[in-house]
Design a protein around this motif. Structure first.
Motif, PDB file in Angstrom:
ATOM      1  N   UNK A 100       0.832  -1.209   0.000  1.00 44.66           N
ATOM      2  CA  UNK A 100       0.000   0.000   0.000  1.00 44.66           C
ATOM      3  C   UNK A 100       0.867   1.260   0.000  1.00 44.66           C
ATOM      4  N   UNK A 101       0.512   2.197  -0.863  1.00 47.54           N
ATOM      5  CA  UNK A 101       1.277   3.448  -0.976  1.00 47.54           C
ATOM      6  C   UNK A 101       1.222   4.242   0.332  1.00 47.54           C
ATOM      7  N   UNK A 102       0.137   4.115   1.083  1.00 46.12           N
ATOM      8  CA  UNK A 102      -0.054   4.936   2.276  1.00 46.12           C
ATOM      9  C   UNK A 102       0.700   4.419   3.505  1.00 46.12           C
ATOM     10  N   UNK A 103       1.159   3.154   3.456  1.00 42.82           N
ATOM     11  CA  UNK A 103       1.586   2.491   4.696  1.00 42.82           C
ATOM     12  C   UNK A 103       2.740   3.188   5.419  1.00 42.82           C
ATOM     13  N   UNK A 104       3.735   3.686   4.656  1.00 41.95           N
ATOM     14  CA  UNK A 104       4.884   4.303   5.340  1.00 41.95           C
ATOM     15  C   UNK A 104       4.404   5.484   6.194  1.00 41.95           C
ATOM     16  N   UNK A 105       3.501   6.253   5.609  1.00 39.73           N
ATOM     17  CA  UNK A 105       2.956   7.391   6.338  1.00 39.73           C
ATOM     18  C   UNK A 105       2.162   6.940   7.580  1.00 39.73           C
ATOM     19  N   UNK A 106       1.345   5.904   7.419  1.00 39.44           N
ATOM     20  CA  UNK A 106       0.585   5.373   8.564  1.00 39.44           C
ATOM     21  C   UNK A 106       1.526   4.932   9.684  1.00 39.44           C
ATOM     22  N   UNK A 107       2.607   4.252   9.286  1.00 40.70           N
ATOM     23  CA  UNK A 107       3.552   3.749  10.293  1.00 40.70           C
ATOM     24  C   UNK A 107       4.233   4.928  10.994  1.00 40.70           C
ATOM     25  N   UNK A 108       4.597   5.945  10.216  1.00 41.43           N
ATOM     26  CA  UNK A 108       5.237   7.129  10.824  1.00 41.43           C
ATOM     27  C   UNK A 108       4.312   7.766  11.861  1.00 41.43           C
TER      28      UNK A 108
END
Ligand SMILES: Cc1cc2nc3c(=O)[nH]c(=O)nc-3n(C[C@H](O)[C@H](O)[C@H](O)COP(=O)(O)OP(=O)(O)OC[C@H]3O[C@@H](n4cnc5c(N)ncnc54)[C@H](O)[C@@H]3O)c2cc1C
Length: 283
Positions: free
Chosen positions: A143-151
Motif C-alpha cells: 500500500x502506498x499509504x503504509x509508510x505514512x501510517x507507520x510514521x
C-alpha cells in the motif's frame, strides 16, 4: 470428495484443524522446538451477529486455554470477524472484550490488516487499544499509504507486523511490481529499526528476512520473525537456531477455503506450491 482430499492435504499443512484444541496442540509442537505461535480463527467479512459473537467467543475461549503470561502464544484477529463489516463501534466493543482478557493474562494480541478500503477504520480500531501497549497492527508494504501510517502510529507507540499484503488492490492505492513492493518493505523496515520499539518481520522472502537480520545486527535490536504455518517451516526453524525470536502464524477453524486459495495464488506457480508442500514440512 475433492474437498475432503484438499482439506486433508492443506488442513494438515497450513491449517491446524477445526478446533481450538487443534490450534493449541499445533502451537505446542512449535513450542517444543523453540518457536512461538500466533493463533488466527478462520473467517472474515462476517455480518450475522451470531457469527460475530461466535468468533469473538472463540478468541475468548482460546485465551482461556493459554496460561497467564505465556510469551510464546499470541492471537491475531481479523477486524471483519468481530464486527467491522457491520460497524466500527461493534468491532471496538468486541476488540475491547478480547484485549482486556488478553491483557489480564498478559497475552499479546495482533490485529490483521484486510482490504485497503478497511485501513482507515482498522487504524481507528487499533487506536482504541494502542495505549495498552500489548496490541500490534499488521501493515502492508504494497500500500502506498503504509509508510505514512507507520510514521504517524509510531509516534503513539505503535507495534507493527510488517507484511507485503495478500489482497488484490488497485494501482491507485497499491504498488503493483515486486520491486516496488520490496523497496517499500525495505524502507519501512529501516524506519522501524530506527523509530519503533518492537515489530515483527512477517515474510517468507529471504531477501526481506536477511535484510532485517543485517539491520538487526547494525542496530543491535532484536525483533520478531513470523511466517505462515507450513509455507517455509524449515527456514523458520533455521532462524530460530540462529537465535532469532520466531513465530508461526497458525490458522484454525472450518472456513479454510478462502485462506487456502490466497496461499495458492501467492505460490503462483505449481512448482512453488509443491516446494511449500515439501519445505513447509509439518511441525
Ligand atoms: C505472520 C504473517 C502474518 C500475515 N498477516 C497478514 C495480514 O494480516 N494481512 C495481509 O494482507 N497479509 C498477511 N500476511 C500475508 C502476506 O501479506 C503475504 O501475502 C505473504 O506472506 C507472501 O508474501 P512474502 O512476504 O512471503 O513474499 P513473496 O514475495 O510473496 O514470497 C517470497 C518467497 O516466499 C516463498 N513463498 C511465499 N508464499 C508462498 C506459498 N504460498 N507457497 C510456497 N512458497 C511461498 C517463495 O519462495 C517466494 O518466492 C501475513 C504473512 C505472515 C508471514
Amino acid at each position: 470428495m475433492l474437498n475432503g482430499f484438499m482439506e486433508k492435504l492443506l488442513a494438515g499443512k497450513w491449517i491446524a484443524g477445526p478446533s481450538v484444541e487443534d490450534a493449541i496442540s499445533r502451537g505446542e509442537r512449535f513450542r517444543k522446538i523453540g518457536i512461538g505461535a500466533i493463533f488466527n480463527y478462520l473467517g472474515e467479512a462476517l455480518t450475522d451477529p451470531k457469527d460475530i459473537e461466535e468468533a469473538t467467543g472463540i478468541y475468548l475461549n482460546i485465551l482461556d486455554k493459554i496460561e497467564d503470561g505465556d510469551q510464546q502464544f499470541q492471537i491475531s484477529i481479523k477486524p471483519t470477524q468481530i464486527g467491522l463489516s457491520v460497524s466500527l463501534d461493534a468491532a471496538k466493543k468486541n476488540l475491547e472484550r478480547i484485549v482486556s482478557k488478553a491483557n489480564e493474562k498478559k497475552i499479546f494480541t495482533w490485529i490483521d490488516m484486510e482490504e485497503s478500503e478497511l485501513v482507515d477504520k482498522t487504524i481507528e480500531l487499533y487506536r482504541s487499544q494502542i495505549s495498552t501497549g500489548n496490541v500490534g497492527l499488521c501493515v502492508q508494504s504494497y500500500l502506498r499509504r503504509t509508510k505514512n501510517d507507520v510514521e504517524e502510529l509510531s509516534k503513539e507507540g505503535g507495534i507493527f507486523r510488517l507484511v507485503k499484503g495478500a489482497y488484490t488492490e488497485d494501482e491507485k492505492v497499491a504498488f503493483k511490481t515486486k520491486d516496488e513492493i520490496n523497496k517499500n518493505y525495505e524502507d519501512i523496515l529501516t524506519f522501524m529499526f530506527e523509530n519503533t520499539k518492537m515489530f515483527m518481520v512477517a515474510s517468507h522472502d529471504e531477501l526481506m528476512i536477511e535484510k532485517a537480520v543485517k539491520l538487526s545486527e547494525e542496530h543491535k535490536k532484536e525483533v520478531w520473525y513470523g511466517m505462515l504455518n507450513g509455507i517455509r517451516n524449515q527456514y523458520l526453524i533455521d532462524l530460530q537456531k540462529r537465535g532469532k525470536k520466531t513465530f508461526s502464524y497458525i490458522p484454525f477453524g472450518q472456513k479454510w477455503i478462502q485462506y487456502s486459495v490466497r496461499r495458492m495464488q501467492e505460490a503462483g506457480h505449481i512448482s512453488l506450491l509443491m516446494k511449500s508442500m515439501l519445505h513447509g514440512q509439518k511441525v
